[in-house]
Design an enzyme around this catalytic site. Structure first.
Site, PDB file in Angstrom:
ATOM      1  CG  HIS A 108       3.986 -22.871  29.315  1.00 39.42           C
ATOM      2  ND1 HIS A 108       3.935 -23.026  30.751  1.00 39.42           N
ATOM      3  CD2 HIS A 108       2.559 -23.047  29.057  1.00 39.42           C
ATOM      4  CE1 HIS A 108       2.554 -23.022  31.095  1.00 39.42           C
ATOM      5  NE2 HIS A 108       1.732 -23.200  30.122  1.00 39.42           N
ATOM      6  N   PRO A 109       6.633 -23.987  25.483  1.00 41.25           N
ATOM      7  CG  PRO A 109       6.483 -24.773  23.314  1.00 41.25           C
ATOM      8  CD  PRO A 109       5.747 -24.608  24.680  1.00 41.25           C
TER       9      PRO A 109
END
Length: 640
Positions: free
Chosen positions: A576-577
């Site tokens: 989940h950047p």
């Protein structure tokens, strides 16, 4: 694709990793590992291909600095096996990380072979055997139907078609604006979502799934690259942004209109549009059922995850494209709605830069790409006074930089939700890949440690972390794969990485360092997952920690809490950047204002997870979509 020396390194490494004659009936020598790894290499970008080649050379040279005084492929088979085992147990990054990265590639290639799938008992079947119903289909514009130099005039151009871009495109088109959407990836449909998972990763993920953040430790960052973005290949897990996070953003970061009461209607709309509901127990799978037993035995709270599903059959393949068209990703929901409202979608169209004149956005320059390569086949120029960049937290900063945007926070503040996996081995056959891929959660540690625990199916070939060891131990793990269950967990990281442009390439350098406190939180989560598995009746638990083998008693979980292990012992993944163009009130710390408007460039906006000031704390899809809805309506209200 591989040189003779590289092929020798791959074959000798694979045979040491997966030797013949072990507990598993197939060894690497019986599989065309050189051909499979070479084909994987061919799908990588030139810069990543170079990195993998450097990795191979580094592995080959490693034993030269030891008592062996020979390159790896020149060692005797027994010495190669011993070297692999020493590196697997080492906490020294220069020894362990090359091994683990090559292990992931080789194990994935190995498990994609039909003989290996048959030996594992892996079938691409579903718990519900009813035939799937096909969803809506799009009509993207792309080469060769579109070629040469093309010009478009629109009210708004959206770069990216994932959770943020698709929602903005739909909202603006429904508001009456002429909208053009540009997507670098190809358009895939239900008929494409077949075959071994590893091969689908190569097709549907950016850079064949090989995007990594360099640091201590190195993290893989899987990113979708297709029409619909990562929503096509994510787990389908849907959580709202926690109220405490929204209040923190409102109070500390000065976000306007982002308090829980203001955001609730947007969450409601998004959840209705994509069919969010709890996973039905009928398709949850034995993996989650066992975990639920352990959760209740310990008196904890757990429940089925909410997912964006309609007609889910429990195929366990969500991360490789849903074969049922049940996961309501953007290519089945918001993009068809945008197209119906008049939006025009280009696939295999890469945005080069946003054009800005005297501080005002004027459009986008893009190139048309070949279907199966990065060869440029034409050019597209979109004239539009509004441009919304939704290329994701890794690539949105690059688009803005190439467009002339300069801000001290651009590309900084990268958060990843570092995640790890834990496997439990049971006496019974679990066949954990059958059922919903990500199905059940436990939030016991979310408030105290920032850790979310989610049951995730171990899919052969792409769940290397769920299998113990190397050599004979790995063969034994493969032989027991039918008896394995798995769960993942991630932490709301308190540190931050960077996305740094590299000259001559579009792929940035990503750096990241896992803070010590976050490593401790992950270890606490691993310990709790181990205790849950033991409470459910597991005979052993594999925590995937360097220097620590399988646990055989629940009391051994305390080892994970005594401080002897740190971040270097972990091999996390960043699914989940976020955070690299964060929004906020402070003009020095935030690249955009509270509504995603880029400072210093009128008409330029951002609409993806890069906006989040800190970790959202849960799987971010619904949060991205809710903020995109909110911001798009603000854009539409002020559109010329």
């Amino acid at each position: 694709m591989l040189s003779r020396a590289e092929a020798r390194t791959v074959s000798t490494f694979a045979e040491a990793l997966l030797p013949a004659g072990g507990a598993f009936p197939v060894g690497a020598a019986e599989v065309d590992m050189v051909g499979r790894v070479g084909a994987y290499l061919a799908r990588l970008t030139p810069s990543t291909r170079t990195q993998l080649r450097v990795l191979l050379r580094a592995w080959e040279a490693g034993p030269l600095a030891s008592r062996h005084l020979r390159p790896f492929s020149r060692l005797a088979p027994s010495a190669r096996g011993a070297w692999v085992e020493q590196c697997a147990a080492s906490r020294a990054p220069w020894r362990r990380m090359p091994l683990m990265l090559l292990r992931m590639v080789c194990l994935a290639a190995f498990c994609a072979d039909p003989r290996v799938e048959a030996a594992l008992g892996y079938q691409h079947d579903c718990l519900d055997d009813r035939p799937p119903r096909p969803g809506p289909r799009l009509r993207p514009l792309q080469f060769p139907a579109v070629r040469g130099t093309v010009e478009e005039t629109a009210d708004a151009c959206v770069i990216g078609s994932g959770a943020g871009g698709a929602v903005v495109a739909c909202e603006l088109a429904r508001a009456g604006l002429r909208v053009v959407v540009l997507e670098e990836g190809a358009y895939f449909t239900q008929r494409d979502f077949v075959g071994p998972p590893f091969e689908r990763v190569q097709r549907f993920y950016r850079n064949g799934g090989a995007t990594i953040a360099l640091g201590r430790p190195t993290l893989a960052i899987p990113l979708g690259k297709c029409v619909g973005g990562t929503t096509v290949v994510n787990s389908g897990t849907c959580f709202r942004t926690p109220d405490r996070v929204l209040r923190e953003w409102e109070g500390r970061d000065g976000l306007e209109g982002a308090d829980p009461a203001a955001m609730a209607p947007y969450f409601d709309e998004v959840e209705r549009a994509i069919g969010v509901r709890p996973v039905p127990w009928e398709i949850i799978g034995r993996n989650a059922e066992l975990f639920d037993q352990g959760v209740h035995a310990l008196g904890l709270h757990g429940e089925p995850i909410h997912r964006n599903i309609v007609g889910c059959r429990g195929c366990g393949q969500c991360a490789f494209g849903c074969p049922s068209d049940a996961k309501q990703a953007m290519h089945l929901t918001y993009l068809p709605a945008a197209e119906a409202a008049g939006a025009r979608l280009y696939a295999r169209c890469r945005a080069e830069r946003v054009t800005i004149e005297r501080g005002r956005t004027t459009g986008v320059e893009a190139v048309l790409l070949a279907p199966e390569s990065e060869a440029v086949q034409g050019r597209l120029k979109v004239r539009a006074p509004i441009v919304v960049v939704a290329a994701g937290a890794i690539h949105t900063p690059g688009v803005l930089r190439r467009s002339g945007v300069r801000h001290p926070a651009l590309g900084r503040n990268l958060r990843l939700h570092p995640a790890v996996a834990v496997a439990g081995f049971f006496r019974e056959e679990v066949l954990a890949w059958r059922g919903t891929l990500q199905s059940y959660f436990v939030d016991r540690l979310q408030e105290s440690h920032g850790v979310m625990i989610e049951v995730t199916n171990p899919v052969p070939g792409v769940s290397a972390a769920a299998l113990p060891g190397v050599g004979r131990a790995l063969s034994a793990g493969l032989a027991r794969f039918r008896h394995a269950a798995a769960a993942g967990l991630f932490v709301s990281d308190t540190g931050a990485g960077r996305v740094i442009p590299l000259p001559g390439t579009r792929e940035p350098l990503i750096t990241y360092r896992l803070p010590r406190a976050d490593a401790r939180a992950l270890l606490e989560g691993i310990a709790l997952v181990a205790e849950i598995f033991f409470a459910a009746g597991a005979e052993s638990v594999y925590p995937a920690i360097a220097g620590l083998g399988e646990l055989t008693h629940p009391h051994e979980a305390a080892t994970l809490r005594d401080g002897r292990f740190g971040g270097a012992a972990l091999m996390p993944t960043g699914f989940h950047p976020m955070g690299t163009t964060r929004m906020g009130r402070d003009v020095e710390r935030a690249v955009t204002d509270s509504w995603g408007a880029v400072r210093g460039a009128q008409g330029l906006y951002v609409a993806d997870a890069s906006l989040f000031p800190t970790c959202v704390g849960v799987n971010p899809q619904v949060s991205i979509m809710a903020f995109a809805t909110r911001n798009a309506r603000r854009i539409a209200a002020g559109a010329p």
